[in-house]
Design a protein around this motif. Sequence first.
Motif, PDB file in Angstrom:
ATOM      1  N   GLY A  62      98.112 -80.826 -50.103  1.00 47.33           N
ATOM      2  CA  GLY A  62      99.350 -81.758 -49.899  1.00 47.33           C
ATOM      3  C   GLY A  62      99.537 -81.862 -48.324  1.00 47.33           C
ATOM      4  O   GLY A  62      99.582 -80.420 -48.012  1.00 47.33           O
ATOM      5  N   TRP A  63      99.860 -82.570 -47.942  1.00 49.97           N
ATOM      6  CA  TRP A  63     100.519 -82.229 -46.352  1.00 49.97           C
ATOM      7  C   TRP A  63     102.316 -83.034 -46.737  1.00 49.97           C
ATOM      8  O   TRP A  63     102.806 -83.589 -47.041  1.00 49.97           O
ATOM      9  CB  TRP A  63     100.069 -83.672 -45.386  1.00 49.97           C
ATOM     10  N   THR A  64     102.681 -82.793 -45.460  1.00 52.17           N
ATOM     11  CA  THR A  64     104.499 -83.225 -45.024  1.00 52.17           C
ATOM     12  C   THR A  64     104.487 -83.231 -44.029  1.00 52.17           C
ATOM     13  O   THR A  64     104.259 -82.645 -43.033  1.00 52.17           O
ATOM     14  CB  THR A  64     105.394 -82.752 -46.129  1.00 52.17           C
ATOM     15  N   MET A  65     105.713 -83.601 -43.438  1.00 56.01           N
ATOM     16  CA  MET A  65     106.046 -83.367 -42.133  1.00 56.01           C
ATOM     17  C   MET A  65     107.551 -84.197 -42.454  1.00 56.01           C
ATOM     18  O   MET A  65     108.083 -84.374 -43.133  1.00 56.01           O
ATOM     19  CB  MET A  65     105.345 -84.839 -41.400  1.00 56.01           C
ATOM     20  N   ASP A  66     108.619 -84.011 -41.011  1.00 55.11           N
ATOM     21  CA  ASP A  66     110.069 -83.665 -41.331  1.00 55.11           C
ATOM     22  C   ASP A  66     110.357 -84.798 -39.594  1.00 55.11           C
ATOM     23  O   ASP A  66     109.296 -85.942 -39.938  1.00 55.11           O
ATOM     24  CB  ASP A  66     111.149 -82.319 -41.249  1.00 55.11           C
ATOM     25  N   ALA A  67     111.078 -84.457 -38.876  1.00 49.26           N
ATOM     26  CA  ALA A  67     112.362 -85.017 -38.005  1.00 49.26           C
ATOM     27  C   ALA A  67     111.382 -84.554 -36.805  1.00 49.26           C
ATOM     28  O   ALA A  67     111.349 -84.482 -35.890  1.00 49.26           O
ATOM     29  CB  ALA A  67     113.281 -85.270 -37.545  1.00 49.26           C
ATOM     30  N   GLY A  68     109.061 -84.569 -37.028  1.00 53.69           N
ATOM     31  CA  GLY A  68     108.632 -84.321 -35.754  1.00 53.69           C
ATOM     32  C   GLY A  68     107.351 -84.436 -35.450  1.00 53.69           C
ATOM     33  O   GLY A  68     107.128 -85.455 -37.237  1.00 53.69           O
ATOM     34  N   PRO A  69     106.328 -84.603 -34.916  1.00 47.26           N
ATOM     35  CA  PRO A  69     105.094 -84.228 -34.544  1.00 47.26           C
ATOM     36  C   PRO A  69     104.384 -83.790 -35.887  1.00 47.26           C
ATOM     37  O   PRO A  69     102.585 -83.577 -36.562  1.00 47.26           O
ATOM     38  CB  PRO A  69     104.997 -84.935 -33.557  1.00 47.26           C
ATOM     39  N   ASN A  70     105.051 -82.441 -36.004  1.00 50.52           N
ATOM     40  CA  ASN A  70     103.817 -81.109 -36.599  1.00 50.52           C
ATOM     41  C   ASN A  70     103.948 -81.349 -38.424  1.00 50.52           C
ATOM     42  O   ASN A  70     104.847 -82.739 -38.939  1.00 50.52           O
ATOM     43  CB  ASN A  70     104.700 -80.160 -36.652  1.00 50.52           C
ATOM     44  N   VAL A  71     103.283 -80.976 -38.660  1.00 49.47           N
ATOM     45  CA  VAL A  71     102.770 -81.375 -39.613  1.00 49.47           C
ATOM     46  C   VAL A  71     102.229 -79.622 -40.761  1.00 49.47           C
ATOM     47  O   VAL A  71     101.927 -78.486 -40.079  1.00 49.47           O
ATOM     48  CB  VAL A  71     100.518 -81.575 -40.088  1.00 49.47           C
ATOM     49  N   LYS A  72     102.703 -79.523 -42.234  1.00 57.34           N
ATOM     50  CA  LYS A  72     102.926 -78.785 -43.073  1.00 57.34           C
ATOM     51  C   LYS A  72     102.194 -79.037 -44.160  1.00 57.34           C
ATOM     52  O   LYS A  72     102.013 -79.819 -45.254  1.00 57.34           O
ATOM     53  CB  LYS A  72     103.856 -78.348 -43.059  1.00 57.34           C
ATOM     54  N   ILE A  73     100.961 -77.642 -44.830  1.00 54.85           N
ATOM     55  CA  ILE A  73     100.420 -78.743 -45.656  1.00 54.85           C
ATOM     56  C   ILE A  73     100.481 -77.270 -46.530  1.00 54.85           C
ATOM     57  O   ILE A  73     100.390 -76.334 -46.222  1.00 54.85           O
ATOM     58  CB  ILE A  73      99.268 -78.410 -45.037  1.00 54.85           C
ATOM     59  N   LEU A  74     101.051 -77.365 -48.097  1.00 59.18           N
ATOM     60  CA  LEU A  74     100.721 -76.819 -49.329  1.00 59.18           C
ATOM     61  C   LEU A  74      99.341 -76.658 -50.361  1.00 59.18           C
ATOM     62  O   LEU A  74      98.930 -77.741 -50.319  1.00 59.18           O
ATOM     63  CB  LEU A  74     102.115 -77.229 -49.714  1.00 59.18           C
ATOM     64  N   CYS A  75      99.473 -75.035 -50.127  1.00 63.84           N
ATOM     65  CA  CYS A  75      98.034 -75.108 -50.511  1.00 63.84           C
ATOM     66  C   CYS A  75      98.268 -73.514 -51.671  1.00 63.84           C
ATOM     67  O   CYS A  75      99.116 -73.275 -51.192  1.00 63.84           O
ATOM     68  CB  CYS A  75      97.192 -74.843 -49.384  1.00 63.84           C
ATOM     69  N   ARG A  76      97.027 -73.459 -52.684  1.00 62.77           N
ATOM     70  CA  ARG A  76      96.861 -72.139 -53.350  1.00 62.77           C
ATOM     71  C   ARG A  76      96.745 -70.707 -51.622  1.00 62.77           C
ATOM     72  O   ARG A  76      96.051 -70.691 -51.575  1.00 62.77           O
ATOM     73  CB  ARG A  76      95.856 -72.296 -53.843  1.00 62.77           C
ATOM     74  N   ALA A  77      97.181 -70.081 -52.328  1.00 64.06           N
ATOM     75  CA  ALA A  77      97.475 -68.048 -51.357  1.00 64.06           C
ATOM     76  C   ALA A  77      95.643 -68.651 -51.328  1.00 64.06           C
ATOM     77  O   ALA A  77      95.619 -68.496 -49.701  1.00 64.06           O
ATOM     78  CB  ALA A  77      98.570 -67.769 -51.766  1.00 64.06           C
ATOM     79  N   SER A  78      94.875 -68.658 -51.877  1.00 69.97           N
ATOM     80  CA  SER A  78      93.447 -68.527 -51.733  1.00 69.97           C
ATOM     81  C   SER A  78      92.664 -68.975 -51.215  1.00 69.97           C
ATOM     82  O   SER A  78      91.926 -69.013 -50.695  1.00 69.97           O
ATOM     83  CB  SER A  78      93.209 -68.329 -53.002  1.00 69.97           C
ATOM     84  N   ASP A  79      93.390 -70.576 -50.955  1.00 70.69           N
ATOM     85  CA  ASP A  79      92.406 -71.727 -49.983  1.00 70.69           C
ATOM     86  C   ASP A  79      93.218 -71.406 -48.857  1.00 70.69           C
ATOM     87  O   ASP A  79      92.568 -72.786 -47.646  1.00 70.69           O
ATOM     88  CB  ASP A  79      92.999 -72.727 -51.036  1.00 70.69           C
ATOM     89  N   ALA A  80      94.564 -70.543 -48.093  1.00 68.24           N
ATOM     90  CA  ALA A  80      94.859 -71.247 -47.165  1.00 68.24           C
ATOM     91  C   ALA A  80      94.166 -70.295 -46.236  1.00 68.24           C
ATOM     92  O   ALA A  80      94.555 -71.018 -44.414  1.00 68.24           O
ATOM     93  CB  ALA A  80      96.404 -69.913 -46.981  1.00 68.24           C
ATOM     94  N   ASP A  81      93.419 -69.748 -45.805  1.00 68.02           N
ATOM     95  CA  ASP A  81      92.325 -69.251 -44.607  1.00 68.02           C
ATOM     96  C   ASP A  81      91.283 -70.479 -44.682  1.00 68.02           C
ATOM     97  O   ASP A  81      91.808 -70.828 -43.448  1.00 68.02           O
ATOM     98  CB  ASP A  81      92.045 -68.084 -45.492  1.00 68.02           C
ATOM     99  N   ARG A  82      91.164 -71.290 -45.496  1.00 67.59           N
ATOM    100  CA  ARG A  82      90.160 -72.309 -45.457  1.00 67.59           C
ATOM    101  C   ARG A  82      90.972 -73.537 -44.924  1.00 67.59           C
ATOM    102  O   ARG A  82      90.047 -73.836 -43.854  1.00 67.59           O
ATOM    103  CB  ARG A  82      89.894 -72.646 -46.329  1.00 67.59           C
TER     104      ARG A  82
END
Length: 326
Positions: free
Chosen positions: A275-295
């Motif tokens: 899933g994604w989140t954003m804060d007070a700016g245009p950049n996006v952060k994604i939370l995922c399992r460690a095993s899926d991070a490279d993908r």
Amino acid sequence: MPGSCTAVAHPNIALVKYWGKRDLTANLPSTSSVSVALAGFHTRTRVTWGSDVDEVRLDGRTVVGSQAERVLRFLDRIRPGRPPCRVVSASDFPVAAGLASSSSAFAALALAATRAAGLDLDPARISALARQGSGSACRSVHGGFVLWRRGEADDGSDSHAVPLLGADAWDVRIVAVVVDAGPKAVGSTEGMERSRATSPCYPAFVEENERLATLAARYVEARDLAGLVEVMEQSTLLMQATMTTAVPPIRFVRAASLGVIEAVSALREQGVTCGWTMDAGPNVKILCRASDADRVAGTLRPLAAGVHVLAPGGPAFVESEPASAG
Ligand code: PMV
């Protein structure tokens, strides 16, 4: 008694958002929030009580004016009538990463300044102190996943962060996607106040976000990633609703941010829990399992100026014990 101390803290990102203050002076939030600390990125701060003059150095240069005042006013709170102080602070992560540097900055400052003053406060009190410098900083005092309870007391004594799950207790990653490296157009305090004062969506955000914080804390403790990312996106969208309906509106989302969000939805349709989140700016952060991070990172790299894959980080810590300056 002059003394100095160096402390280190990681920045954190909010999974359930802090957006709005119920008290500007004590810096008290309208709602609780939930975050995760980011390993690999640090702010290292040395505080010396009892130098010749007040001096604040940030990232290799001496700062004056409001930037220095914010730091020095914070030290006044710890010891009113204090001696002149020297503060030297540096962060090893790019401001362009779109991560709140004030979270690690005021957590490291609170820890270094109290220890250098000879105070050995417990983490809850250091967290409540860090909160007065920057709200999100109270969460960077602890490591891993953290709940910042909004609290009820007028003096803010019960408005501090509590740890939920240690950094090593859950094998997830945060993929920080930089779509724009420019500085913030609207600062967080101004954005919060404008949203609170003018957005018709603000009361709905406050009511719902409190429920989401409780839910997120449960999902973290149960290590339920699918539940957590749903709540995280909901809190982000509610925060954005207050911004975009503020007068004048605050728009952080860019076309490139939406491209990343679309790609995250596509990954989810392919079975990747993220899933994604954003804060007070245009950049996006994604939370995922460690095993899926490279993908996840590989999918998003062509859409962004920079991609950082980060593990949950530990608590703020003291690097050296106070040394007497004689
Ligand atoms: O800690 P501040 O005052 O910089 O505010 C942080 C606000 C957000 O990053 C947008 C949300 C959050 O909870 O960190």
